[in-house]
Motif scaffolding. Structure first.
Motif, PDB file in Angstrom:
ATOM      1  N   ARG A   1       4.240  -7.338 -13.900  1.00 53.15           N
ATOM      2  CA  ARG A   1       3.848  -7.688 -12.104  1.00 53.15           C
ATOM      3  C   ARG A   1       2.577  -8.334 -12.421  1.00 53.15           C
ATOM      4  NH1 ARG A   1       2.266  -0.961 -12.626  1.00 53.15           N
ATOM      5  NH2 ARG A   1       1.451  -1.956 -14.857  1.00 53.15           N
ATOM      6  N   LEU A   2       2.682  -8.481 -10.527  1.00 56.83           N
ATOM      7  CA  LEU A   2       1.571  -9.123 -10.244  1.00 56.83           C
ATOM      8  C   LEU A   2       0.887  -8.744  -9.440  1.00 56.83           C
ATOM      9  CD1 LEU A   2       0.286 -11.749  -9.401  1.00 56.83           C
ATOM     10  CD2 LEU A   2       1.535 -11.858  -7.178  1.00 56.83           C
ATOM     11  N   VAL A   3      -0.612  -8.216 -10.394  1.00 57.62           N
ATOM     12  CA  VAL A   3      -1.393  -6.717  -9.799  1.00 57.62           C
ATOM     13  C   VAL A   3      -2.372  -7.638  -8.585  1.00 57.62           C
ATOM     14  CG1 VAL A   3       0.029  -5.246 -11.618  1.00 57.62           C
ATOM     15  CG2 VAL A   3      -2.230  -6.559 -11.989  1.00 57.62           C
ATOM     16  N   TYR A   4      -2.451  -8.553  -8.612  1.00 55.69           N
ATOM     17  CA  TYR A   4      -3.275  -9.497  -7.944  1.00 55.69           C
ATOM     18  C   TYR A   4      -3.905 -10.692  -8.120  1.00 55.69           C
ATOM     19  CZ  TYR A   4      -8.184 -10.489  -6.905  1.00 55.69           C
ATOM     20  OH  TYR A   4      -9.439 -10.769  -5.926  1.00 55.69           O
ATOM     21  N   PHE A   5      -4.084 -11.286  -6.645  1.00 62.68           N
ATOM     22  CA  PHE A   5      -4.153 -12.494  -6.530  1.00 62.68           C
ATOM     23  C   PHE A   5      -5.458 -12.730  -5.548  1.00 62.68           C
ATOM     24  CE2 PHE A   5      -1.263 -11.334  -3.502  1.00 62.68           C
ATOM     25  CZ  PHE A   5      -1.272 -11.645  -2.452  1.00 62.68           C
ATOM     26  N   GLU A   6      -5.122 -14.164  -5.277  1.00 68.50           N
ATOM     27  CA  GLU A   6      -6.860 -14.663  -4.979  1.00 68.50           C
ATOM     28  C   GLU A   6      -6.522 -16.333  -3.764  1.00 68.50           C
ATOM     29  OE1 GLU A   6     -10.621 -15.070  -5.971  1.00 68.50           O
ATOM     30  OE2 GLU A   6     -10.450 -12.989  -6.431  1.00 68.50           O
ATOM     31  N   GLN A   7      -6.355 -16.216  -2.819  1.00 68.39           N
ATOM     32  CA  GLN A   7      -5.360 -17.676  -1.485  1.00 68.39           C
ATOM     33  C   GLN A   7      -6.963 -18.188  -1.412  1.00 68.39           C
ATOM     34  OE1 GLN A   7      -2.846 -15.501   0.696  1.00 68.39           O
ATOM     35  NE2 GLN A   7      -1.250 -16.638  -0.681  1.00 68.39           N
ATOM     36  N   TYR A   8      -6.200 -19.463  -1.454  1.00 67.56           N
ATOM     37  CA  TYR A   8      -7.326 -20.345  -1.074  1.00 67.56           C
ATOM     38  C   TYR A   8      -7.048 -21.961  -0.387  1.00 67.56           C
ATOM     39  CZ  TYR A   8     -10.324 -17.701  -4.544  1.00 67.56           C
ATOM     40  OH  TYR A   8     -11.449 -17.038  -5.227  1.00 67.56           O
ATOM     41  N   GLN A   9      -7.744 -22.489   0.155  1.00 72.66           N
ATOM     42  CA  GLN A   9      -7.917 -23.623   1.463  1.00 72.66           C
ATOM     43  C   GLN A   9      -7.891 -24.680   0.514  1.00 72.66           C
ATOM     44  OE1 GLN A   9      -5.791 -23.968   3.920  1.00 72.66           O
ATOM     45  NE2 GLN A   9      -5.536 -21.987   3.953  1.00 72.66           N
TER      46      GLN A   9
ATOM     47  N   ILE B   1      -9.077  -5.353  -9.880  1.00 75.91           N
ATOM     48  CA  ILE B   1      -7.846  -4.905  -9.368  1.00 75.91           C
ATOM     49  C   ILE B   1      -7.782  -3.952  -8.433  1.00 75.91           C
ATOM     50  CG2 ILE B   1      -5.814  -4.334 -10.505  1.00 75.91           C
ATOM     51  CD1 ILE B   1      -6.553  -6.709 -12.961  1.00 75.91           C
ATOM     52  N   GLU B   2      -8.435  -2.623  -9.686  1.00 76.53           N
ATOM     53  CA  GLU B   2      -8.160  -0.760  -8.786  1.00 76.53           C
ATOM     54  C   GLU B   2      -9.522  -1.080  -7.567  1.00 76.53           C
ATOM     55  OE1 GLU B   2      -9.831   1.624 -11.843  1.00 76.53           O
ATOM     56  OE2 GLU B   2      -8.677   0.526 -13.669  1.00 76.53           O
ATOM     57  N   LYS B   3      -9.931  -2.117  -6.628  1.00 78.94           N
ATOM     58  CA  LYS B   3     -11.097  -1.884  -5.679  1.00 78.94           C
ATOM     59  C   LYS B   3      -9.763  -2.225  -4.681  1.00 78.94           C
ATOM     60  CE  LYS B   3     -14.594  -4.794  -3.186  1.00 78.94           C
ATOM     61  NZ  LYS B   3     -15.108  -4.927  -3.541  1.00 78.94           N
ATOM     62  N   ASN B   4      -9.094  -3.340  -4.774  1.00 81.01           N
ATOM     63  CA  ASN B   4      -7.857  -3.875  -4.318  1.00 81.01           C
ATOM     64  C   ASN B   4      -7.026  -3.789  -4.544  1.00 81.01           C
ATOM     65  OD1 ASN B   4      -9.185  -6.025  -3.043  1.00 81.01           O
ATOM     66  ND2 ASN B   4     -10.373  -6.713  -4.803  1.00 81.01           N
ATOM     67  N   ASN B   5      -6.214  -2.952  -5.781  1.00 84.15           N
ATOM     68  CA  ASN B   5      -4.963  -2.536  -5.596  1.00 84.15           C
ATOM     69  C   ASN B   5      -5.210  -1.255  -6.576  1.00 84.15           C
ATOM     70  OD1 ASN B   5      -1.783  -1.683  -6.153  1.00 84.15           O
ATOM     71  ND2 ASN B   5      -1.915  -4.247  -7.004  1.00 84.15           N
ATOM     72  N   PRO B   6      -5.120   0.239  -6.422  1.00 81.27           N
ATOM     73  CA  PRO B   6      -5.447   1.318  -7.015  1.00 81.27           C
ATOM     74  C   PRO B   6      -4.315   1.720  -8.393  1.00 81.27           C
ATOM     75  CG  PRO B   6      -5.516   1.917  -4.836  1.00 81.27           C
ATOM     76  CD  PRO B   6      -5.604   0.271  -4.858  1.00 81.27           C
TER      77      PRO B   6
ATOM     78  N   TRP C   1      -1.620  -0.104  -8.928  1.00 79.43           N
ATOM     79  CA  TRP C   1      -1.491  -1.366  -9.776  1.00 79.43           C
ATOM     80  C   TRP C   1       0.137  -1.410  -9.475  1.00 79.43           C
ATOM     81  CZ3 TRP C   1      -3.844  -3.375 -14.193  1.00 79.43           C
ATOM     82  CH2 TRP C   1      -5.531  -3.844 -14.396  1.00 79.43           C
ATOM     83  N   GLU C   2      -0.363  -1.590  -8.591  1.00 79.40           N
ATOM     84  CA  GLU C   2       1.692  -2.196  -7.656  1.00 79.40           C
ATOM     85  C   GLU C   2       1.665  -3.972  -7.469  1.00 79.40           C
ATOM     86  OE1 GLU C   2       1.716  -0.642  -4.055  1.00 79.40           O
ATOM     87  OE2 GLU C   2       1.486   1.727  -4.725  1.00 79.40           O
ATOM     88  N   ASP C   3       3.173  -4.004  -7.831  1.00 79.19           N
ATOM     89  CA  ASP C   3       3.509  -4.551  -8.262  1.00 79.19           C
ATOM     90  C   ASP C   3       3.445  -5.693  -6.748  1.00 79.19           C
ATOM     91  OD1 ASP C   3       4.199  -7.564  -8.291  1.00 79.19           O
ATOM     92  OD2 ASP C   3       6.270  -6.557  -9.267  1.00 79.19           O
ATOM     93  N   MET C   4       2.697  -6.962  -6.593  1.00 81.05           N
ATOM     94  CA  MET C   4       2.213  -8.062  -5.590  1.00 81.05           C
ATOM     95  C   MET C   4       2.966  -8.558  -5.240  1.00 81.05           C
ATOM     96  SD  MET C   4      -1.903  -6.713  -5.485  1.00 81.05           S
ATOM     97  CE  MET C   4      -2.413  -7.446  -3.336  1.00 81.05           C
ATOM     98  N   PHE C   5       3.959  -9.374  -5.730  1.00 76.14           N
ATOM     99  CA  PHE C   5       5.125 -10.267  -6.125  1.00 76.14           C
ATOM    100  C   PHE C   5       5.051 -10.268  -4.518  1.00 76.14           C
ATOM    101  CE2 PHE C   5       8.391 -12.403  -5.701  1.00 76.14           C
ATOM    102  CZ  PHE C   5       8.039 -14.153  -6.337  1.00 76.14           C
ATOM    103  N   ASP C   6       6.007  -9.739  -4.108  1.00 76.29           N
ATOM    104  CA  ASP C   6       6.681  -9.692  -2.679  1.00 76.29           C
ATOM    105  C   ASP C   6       5.542  -9.685  -1.109  1.00 76.29           C
ATOM    106  OD1 ASP C   6       9.025  -9.384  -3.394  1.00 76.29           O
ATOM    107  OD2 ASP C   6       9.466  -7.245  -3.077  1.00 76.29           O
ATOM    108  N   LYS C   7       3.879  -9.414  -1.286  1.00 74.54           N
ATOM    109  CA  LYS C   7       3.020  -9.674  -0.647  1.00 74.54           C
ATOM    110  C   LYS C   7       2.494 -11.023  -0.584  1.00 74.54           C
ATOM    111  CE  LYS C   7      -0.854  -8.205   0.835  1.00 74.54           C
ATOM    112  NZ  LYS C   7      -2.360  -7.023   0.690  1.00 74.54           N
ATOM    113  N   LEU C   8       2.832 -11.369  -1.941  1.00 69.49           N
ATOM    114  CA  LEU C   8       2.375 -13.061  -1.683  1.00 69.49           C
ATOM    115  C   LEU C   8       3.298 -14.086  -1.998  1.00 69.49           C
ATOM    116  CD1 LEU C   8       0.734 -15.492  -2.694  1.00 69.49           C
ATOM    117  CD2 LEU C   8       1.760 -15.241  -4.601  1.00 69.49           C
ATOM    118  N   VAL C   9       4.736 -13.685  -1.540  1.00 66.94           N
ATOM    119  CA  VAL C   9       6.020 -14.333  -1.382  1.00 66.94           C
ATOM    120  C   VAL C   9       5.684 -14.241   0.274  1.00 66.94           C
ATOM    121  CG1 VAL C   9       7.972 -15.125  -1.434  1.00 66.94           C
ATOM    122  CG2 VAL C   9       7.021 -14.352  -3.461  1.00 66.94           C
TER     123      VAL C   9
END
Length: 64
Positions: free
Chosen positions: A11-19, A43-48, A50-58
């Motif tokens: 699972r992807l539980v956290y990510f950050e994006q940068y230019q 992680i828990e602050k942004n995704n308490p 711990w859901e998979d965030m892959f679809d959100k990233l894609v």
């Protein structure tokens, strides 16, 4: 294949994006020195749940 297989990552539980890739690399280097609990807190602050965030990233990536 290498990292995810070795550590059984499913699972992807956290990510950050940068230019700028240099900013992303610097952030990753800083975070690697963090204690595990600090990372868990981030992680828990942004995704308490711990859901998979892959679809959100894609979904946030521009189409090629």
């Amino acid at each position: 294949k290498g990292f995810t297989q070795k550590y059984a990552v499913h699972r992807l539980v956290y990510f950050e994006q940068y230019q700028d890739i240099r900013d992303a690399i610097n952030r990753e280097k800083r975070m690697k020195r963090w204690k595990r609990q600090w990372k868990n807190n981030l992680i828990e602050k942004n995704n308490p749940e711990w859901e998979d965030m892959f679809d959100k990233l894609v979904g946030s990536c521009p189409s090629a």
